[in-house]
Design an enzyme around this catalytic site. Sequence first.
Site, mmCIF file in Angstrom:
data_model
loop_
_atom_site.group_PDB
_atom_site.id
_atom_site.type_symbol
_atom_site.label_atom_id
_atom_site.label_comp_id
_atom_site.label_asym_id
_atom_site.label_seq_id
_atom_site.Cartn_x
_atom_site.Cartn_y
_atom_site.Cartn_z
ATOM 1 N N GLU A 234 3.528 -2.644 -12.177
ATOM 2 C CA GLU A 234 3.920 -1.333 -11.662
ATOM 3 C C GLU A 234 2.722 -0.374 -11.641
ATOM 4 O O GLU A 234 2.542 0.377 -10.681
ATOM 5 C CB GLU A 234 5.089 -0.776 -12.496
ATOM 6 C CG GLU A 234 5.586 0.600 -12.083
ATOM 7 C CD GLU A 234 6.052 0.714 -10.641
ATOM 8 O OE1 GLU A 234 6.182 -0.300 -9.937
ATOM 9 O OE2 GLU A 234 6.266 1.857 -10.200
ATOM 10 N N CYS B 257 12.645 5.592 9.418
ATOM 11 C CA CYS B 257 12.941 6.663 10.352
ATOM 12 C C CYS B 257 14.058 7.542 9.791
ATOM 13 O O CYS B 257 14.900 7.069 9.031
ATOM 14 C CB CYS B 257 13.389 6.192 11.732
ATOM 15 S SG CYS B 257 12.285 5.014 12.512
ATOM 16 N N GLY C 166 16.537 1.870 12.655
ATOM 17 C CA GLY C 166 16.959 0.475 12.485
ATOM 18 C C GLY C 166 16.185 -0.422 13.428
ATOM 19 O O GLY C 166 15.162 -0.006 13.986
ATOM 20 N N TRP D 210 9.054 5.878 11.726
ATOM 21 C CA TRP D 210 8.183 4.911 11.055
ATOM 22 C C TRP D 210 8.175 3.705 11.975
ATOM 23 O O TRP D 210 9.176 3.001 12.108
ATOM 24 C CB TRP D 210 8.749 4.553 9.689
ATOM 25 C CG TRP D 210 7.855 3.665 8.883
ATOM 26 C CD1 TRP D 210 6.807 4.045 8.099
ATOM 27 C CD2 TRP D 210 7.937 2.245 8.754
ATOM 28 N NE1 TRP D 210 6.227 2.951 7.502
ATOM 29 C CE2 TRP D 210 6.904 1.831 7.886
ATOM 30 C CE3 TRP D 210 8.773 1.264 9.291
ATOM 31 C CZ2 TRP D 210 6.687 0.492 7.541
ATOM 32 C CZ3 TRP D 210 8.562 -0.070 8.953
ATOM 33 C CH2 TRP D 210 7.527 -0.433 8.086
ATOM 34 N N ARG E 106 10.945 9.291 5.117
ATOM 35 C CA ARG E 106 11.435 8.044 5.709
ATOM 36 C C ARG E 106 10.525 7.523 6.802
ATOM 37 O O ARG E 106 10.709 6.408 7.307
ATOM 38 C CB ARG E 106 12.829 8.266 6.306
ATOM 39 C CG ARG E 106 13.867 8.716 5.313
ATOM 40 C CD ARG E 106 15.181 8.951 5.996
ATOM 41 N NE ARG E 106 15.724 7.711 6.521
ATOM 42 C CZ ARG E 106 16.455 6.866 5.818
ATOM 43 N NH1 ARG E 106 16.740 7.133 4.573
ATOM 44 N NH2 ARG E 106 16.914 5.758 6.360
ATOM 45 N N HIS F 39 -7.956 -18.392 -14.666
ATOM 46 C CA HIS F 39 -7.664 -19.538 -13.805
ATOM 47 C C HIS F 39 -8.078 -19.263 -12.364
ATOM 48 O O HIS F 39 -7.501 -19.816 -11.433
ATOM 49 C CB HIS F 39 -6.180 -19.910 -13.909
ATOM 50 C CG HIS F 39 -5.814 -20.376 -15.280
ATOM 51 N ND1 HIS F 39 -6.165 -21.620 -15.759
ATOM 52 C CD2 HIS F 39 -5.195 -19.746 -16.314
ATOM 53 C CE1 HIS F 39 -5.752 -21.741 -17.016
ATOM 54 N NE2 HIS F 39 -5.171 -20.603 -17.375
#
Length: 608
Positions: free
Chosen positions: A481, A2, A102, A75, A27, A504
Amino acid sequence: MCGIVGYIGENQAAPILLDGLAKLEYRGYDSAGIAIYDGNEIRMEKVMGRLKVLEELTHGGETMPGCAGIGHTRWATHGCPSDTNAHPHFNKEHSIVVVHNGIIENYAKLKRKLEAKGYEFLSETDTEVLVHLLTEYYDGDPIAAIERVMRRVEGSYALGIMFLDHPHHIYAARKDSPLIVGASPVGNLIASDVPAILRYTRNVYYMENEEIVCLSKENIRFFNIDGDKLEKTPTTIDWDIDAAEKGGYEHFMLKEIYEQPKAVRDTISPRLKNNDVVIEELGMTDDELRAVRKISIVACGSAYHAGITGKYVLEGMARIPVEVDLASEFRYRNPIYEEGTLAIIISQSGETADSLAALREAKKHGVRVLGIVNVVGSSIAREADNVMYTWAGPEISVATTKAYSAQIAALYLLAMKFAKVRGTVSQEEFLKMQSDLEQLPEQIETLLGMKEKIQRFANRYLAADHMFFIGRGIDYAISLEGSLKLKEISYIHSEAYAAGELKHGTISLIEDGTLVVALATQENLYPKTISNIVEVKTRGAFVMAVTNFGHKEIEKTADYVIYIPKTNQFFTNSLAIIPLQLFGYYVSLGRGLDVDKPRNLAKSVTVE
Ligand code: F6R
């Protein structure tokens, strides 16, 4: 995550808030809202969707007159994205309004108590407890009410608050979520991050944990949680304002990919002096460097991938044992610290909640902490014992590129420094490394020239269901990455595997036409990787290989080859990652997706 922003001054607040929120949209971007004091009452508009929906709704802010206000881009954590869950949140009387970034961890308990007292909750958010608690404690003194709320809540917050009773002030407070205050000639501002206010001022105050600020048109007053007044000194931000704009590129991501030669050069050059690596910020003497017995690297996401590269480079070059941990795991695994451990926290934003918690865990054990951080003045930068900044400049695109490249460059420098003082490389080897390092920016430039070729290749894979990235050693770190870059922005499932590990279990997923991107830049591992390429080709895979110039014979095995210029074996990541970033970018672009703001993500992860 946020983003929050607030303004009080001579100008109309709404356009300033909308502009600030646009800079903070990285954000979070599932809903947005603003609250403005219009001279009579506090009015609010909030709506689900991107910021442009709010901009249209308010005609760019024109329908919301007034010179004081707060805004938010969300968010979602508690409560799905919706108009109701969007911030700001009002109390019943519309006399107090709050925006929050938060998580309030004890919100359920607080909510039960407040409901028992008759407070009615309209949203599913944790934030709404804050506005009702403020109402409960408010007796005419905003600072006193905010202090009491801060003592009751657990978790993290950056808050912007307005009280109808005090219309010529806005208030803010923080704990473990970023918040800055900007002082400008036409008014004062609060924001989650610098780009939101850069257009208006370069004079910024960094708020510390459990601090409160009261802003009027002319004044900024700081308080601690006991209500004592604090004196704070502003910092001057020297970022170039254009750095936070797209500058003619279609996306921030492409612009930032193209800024990598500069980011790497700016990170390396000031630290290469007189045939030595000089990292003054390390604050460690050569004897102290020699006394380091173990390095513990902790980070999240791409920064963690940079850490894995760092492990190979530091161990290989300087012969120091290195552990790399995901911060979200590290903080709860009760780590064992031996004497002589150096902790390194890597973070672009410097605000990632798990990385910050890992830093605090390390400090609790009395371990020296070095931050490798991009955002100047961020929480990790301030709390680490020493900070080595990556000079990548502001990174806006959610998917990191230039900050990652600057992080690995910083790790090379560190490894060279350790190697030199510990005598694990000769002076001749050191000088060759230095010259290879200095050539990286130009070599990255050359690789960027391949963009059309990569775009054509990417366009063949727009409908792929899944892909694999394989490699050994540093090539494995590059694969991690490359795979993350692709999946986070293209939504194509992709996995990175240590090339020798595929058989594997996972090799059963390879079928006719599956794209396998094989990294083969490590000369000592080259024949082994070729064998792994043969294994997947036998199962029907189409292989794109990335290898060093000179390995023409690979064309007999791989279906498509990208060559990178020759460099020191420890530095190949800096070159091989470039085509992989471009590949991810062009797949996302070709699929018509929002490259800079992929779904469900946010740039700065300030919640656990
Ligand atoms: C991926 C990406 C993330 C970040 C991670 C850590 O492209 O950007 O994986 O690397 O969230 O963020 P910082 O470096 O800000 O701590």
